[in-house]
Write an enzyme that holds these catalytic residues in place. Sequence first.
Site, PDB file in Angstrom:
ATOM      1  N   ARG A 175       0.863  -1.181   0.000  1.00 23.63           N
ATOM      2  CA  ARG A 175       0.000   0.000   0.000  1.00 23.63           C
ATOM      3  C   ARG A 175       0.900   1.231   0.000  1.00 23.63           C
ATOM      4  O   ARG A 175       2.079   1.157   0.371  1.00 23.63           O
ATOM      5  CB  ARG A 175      -0.918   0.021   1.223  1.00 23.63           C
ATOM      6  CG  ARG A 175      -0.187   0.092   2.548  1.00 23.63           C
ATOM      7  CD  ARG A 175      -1.138   0.031   3.724  1.00 23.63           C
ATOM      8  NE  ARG A 175      -0.424   0.145   4.990  1.00 23.63           N
ATOM      9  CZ  ARG A 175      -0.077   1.279   5.562  1.00 23.63           C
ATOM     10  NH1 ARG A 175      -0.391   2.420   4.976  1.00 23.63           N
ATOM     11  NH2 ARG A 175       0.569   1.306   6.710  1.00 23.63           N
ATOM     12  N   ARG A 179      -3.040  10.776   1.642  1.00 21.52           N
ATOM     13  CA  ARG A 179      -3.904  11.548   2.533  1.00 21.52           C
ATOM     14  C   ARG A 179      -4.564  12.679   1.768  1.00 21.52           C
ATOM     15  O   ARG A 179      -3.882  13.430   1.072  1.00 21.52           O
ATOM     16  CB  ARG A 179      -3.090  12.156   3.678  1.00 21.52           C
ATOM     17  CG  ARG A 179      -2.570  11.185   4.682  1.00 21.52           C
ATOM     18  CD  ARG A 179      -1.933  11.954   5.818  1.00 21.52           C
ATOM     19  NE  ARG A 179      -1.212  11.056   6.703  1.00 21.52           N
ATOM     20  CZ  ARG A 179      -0.148  11.400   7.391  1.00 21.52           C
ATOM     21  NH1 ARG A 179       0.317  12.637   7.295  1.00 21.52           N
ATOM     22  NH2 ARG A 179       0.441  10.545   8.190  1.00 21.52           N
ATOM     23  N   ARG A 252      20.537  -4.832   2.143  1.00 20.35           N
ATOM     24  CA  ARG A 252      21.012  -3.563   1.605  1.00 20.35           C
ATOM     25  C   ARG A 252      21.771  -2.866   2.726  1.00 20.35           C
ATOM     26  O   ARG A 252      21.432  -2.999   3.907  1.00 20.35           O
ATOM     27  CB  ARG A 252      19.845  -2.690   1.145  1.00 20.35           C
ATOM     28  CG  ARG A 252      19.099  -3.251  -0.034  1.00 20.35           C
ATOM     29  CD  ARG A 252      19.910  -3.211  -1.315  1.00 20.35           C
ATOM     30  NE  ARG A 252      20.042  -1.840  -1.834  1.00 20.35           N
ATOM     31  CZ  ARG A 252      20.804  -1.516  -2.875  1.00 20.35           C
ATOM     32  NH1 ARG A 252      21.547  -2.429  -3.476  1.00 20.35           N
ATOM     33  NH2 ARG A 252      20.849  -0.265  -3.313  1.00 20.35           N
ATOM     34  N   ARG A 283      19.006  10.638   0.382  1.00 14.10           N
ATOM     35  CA  ARG A 283      18.476  11.738   1.184  1.00 14.10           C
ATOM     36  C   ARG A 283      19.611  12.474   1.868  1.00 14.10           C
ATOM     37  O   ARG A 283      20.742  11.976   1.966  1.00 14.10           O
ATOM     38  CB  ARG A 283      17.468  11.252   2.214  1.00 14.10           C
ATOM     39  CG  ARG A 283      17.982  10.234   3.217  1.00 14.10           C
ATOM     40  CD  ARG A 283      16.850   9.803   4.147  1.00 14.10           C
ATOM     41  NE  ARG A 283      17.271   8.757   5.078  1.00 14.10           N
ATOM     42  CZ  ARG A 283      16.511   8.277   6.047  1.00 14.10           C
ATOM     43  NH1 ARG A 283      15.293   8.760   6.241  1.00 14.10           N
ATOM     44  NH2 ARG A 283      16.948   7.325   6.853  1.00 14.10           N
ATOM     45  N   GLU A 307      23.126  10.264   2.417  1.00 17.13           N
ATOM     46  CA  GLU A 307      22.916   8.835   2.628  1.00 17.13           C
ATOM     47  C   GLU A 307      22.902   8.108   1.285  1.00 17.13           C
ATOM     48  O   GLU A 307      22.176   8.496   0.372  1.00 17.13           O
ATOM     49  CB  GLU A 307      21.590   8.631   3.372  1.00 17.13           C
ATOM     50  CG  GLU A 307      21.314   7.212   3.810  1.00 17.13           C
ATOM     51  CD  GLU A 307      20.098   7.151   4.715  1.00 17.13           C
ATOM     52  OE1 GLU A 307      19.241   6.280   4.461  1.00 17.13           O
ATOM     53  OE2 GLU A 307      19.994   7.966   5.660  1.00 17.13           O
ATOM     54  N   TYR A 355      12.222  -6.098   8.790  1.00 13.60           N
ATOM     55  CA  TYR A 355      12.335  -4.681   9.121  1.00 13.60           C
ATOM     56  C   TYR A 355      11.414  -4.365  10.288  1.00 13.60           C
ATOM     57  O   TYR A 355      10.215  -4.649  10.247  1.00 13.60           O
ATOM     58  CB  TYR A 355      11.968  -3.801   7.924  1.00 13.60           C
ATOM     59  CG  TYR A 355      12.103  -2.331   8.258  1.00 13.60           C
ATOM     60  CD1 TYR A 355      13.329  -1.691   8.161  1.00 13.60           C
ATOM     61  CD2 TYR A 355      11.011  -1.602   8.731  1.00 13.60           C
ATOM     62  CE1 TYR A 355      13.465  -0.356   8.497  1.00 13.60           C
ATOM     63  CE2 TYR A 355      11.144  -0.267   9.072  1.00 13.60           C
ATOM     64  CZ  TYR A 355      12.368   0.346   8.951  1.00 13.60           C
ATOM     65  OH  TYR A 355      12.503   1.658   9.303  1.00 13.60           O
ATOM     66  N   ASP A 357      10.236  -1.249  13.120  1.00 13.02           N
ATOM     67  CA  ASP A 357      10.336   0.065  13.734  1.00 13.02           C
ATOM     68  C   ASP A 357      10.758  -0.123  15.185  1.00 13.02           C
ATOM     69  O   ASP A 357      10.626  -1.219  15.756  1.00 13.02           O
ATOM     70  CB  ASP A 357       8.998   0.801  13.663  1.00 13.02           C
ATOM     71  CG  ASP A 357       8.693   1.309  12.256  1.00 13.02           C
ATOM     72  OD1 ASP A 357       9.644   1.690  11.549  1.00 13.02           O
ATOM     73  OD2 ASP A 357       7.503   1.322  11.868  1.00 13.02           O
TER      74      ASP A 357
END
Length: 373
Positions: A175, A179, A252, A283, A307, A355, A357
């Site tokens: 997804r 917004r 990576r 970035r 980066e 991954y 958070d």
Amino acid sequence: MESVLKYDFLIVGSGLYGCVFAYKAKQSGKRVLVIDKRPHNGGNLFCEKIENINIHKYGAHIFHTSNKMVWDFVNNFVSFNRYTNCPLASYHGKLFNLPFNMNTFYSLWGTRTPDEAMAVIDRQRKDSGIIEPLNLEEQALSLVGKDIYEILIKEYTEKQWGHPCNELPAFIIKRLPVRFTFDNNYFNDTYQGIPIGGYNKLIDDLLKDIEVRTNTDFFNDRDYWSTVSDKIVFTGRIDEFYNCQFGKLEYRTVSFETEILNCSNYQGNAVINYTSMNEPYTRIIEHKHFEPESPFFAQNKTVISKEYSSDWTENADPFYPVNDYTNNAIYNKYKELACHEKDVFFGGRLADYKYYDMDDVIEKVLNDTEKIF
């Protein structure tokens, strides 16, 4: 060399999983030793002080969660500021707000209402003619249409993963957040912020009165380290733990070019993504913006980090698991071995090949230690 000390738990790796586990183990009266091959604690959370600015040495880390238990837990150790993550994307010199919102759509198309923006996206989605996406490119086009994909997703993703989007699996972007409000807050979570004084304070408090040995690689003397404790908590690469017997997992890696600049404010924002191939970096982070409350915020010095993303090699730090079908199949073989271990526990991004958070890591440790102890 014989073992002199005896511990209940040897924790391999002082990243967030290892530190929280060590804290909970010590709370339960366990004897704990933490080792880490890096010269510092904290894993990728470690902050380096440059020009009195806390530098996120291994990339931007913004704490965010809707889990009150996790939020209350970290606030026991350190207070958090009110930093809100509002990154920007730069494409051929033009700036766009992230995540995709009404500000983004106005910059792209001049649309002023949600209905106008929805109409453009719906038209472009239909124009793609894609019903069953076969790769990441088709998935993105079917979700947000051509303009957003080509300007804000395609080249950035190819820099990030090192492959053309039409060769990447569709499930990488199941997804895309869209917004239809003028809200630039990247996260939807209830709580968000940066530890006041940096992440080192959180790590140091978690490891308070716990023995830690840095510059210590478990695999340099695995036989010895396997004898110093009753149980091992392993947070490193699970394939390495099992001698890569089913093959190496892919990752990576990320590298950084950090510069001190003689100005008070370089880009006006903590994070700007560069979504064009014109720039080799993904970035630029300007670290002082993470802590605007710092007394050094207004000084005429700032620090930025460019980066770069690339394929992982043995001499680099593995950052992101490449969770495609091939690697997940290999990981499942290692996971099957891990499930039969009685005295070894695995946790964290590398050991779980997933991954996470930061709040996910803490929630998992709290759940794991509740069962163990």
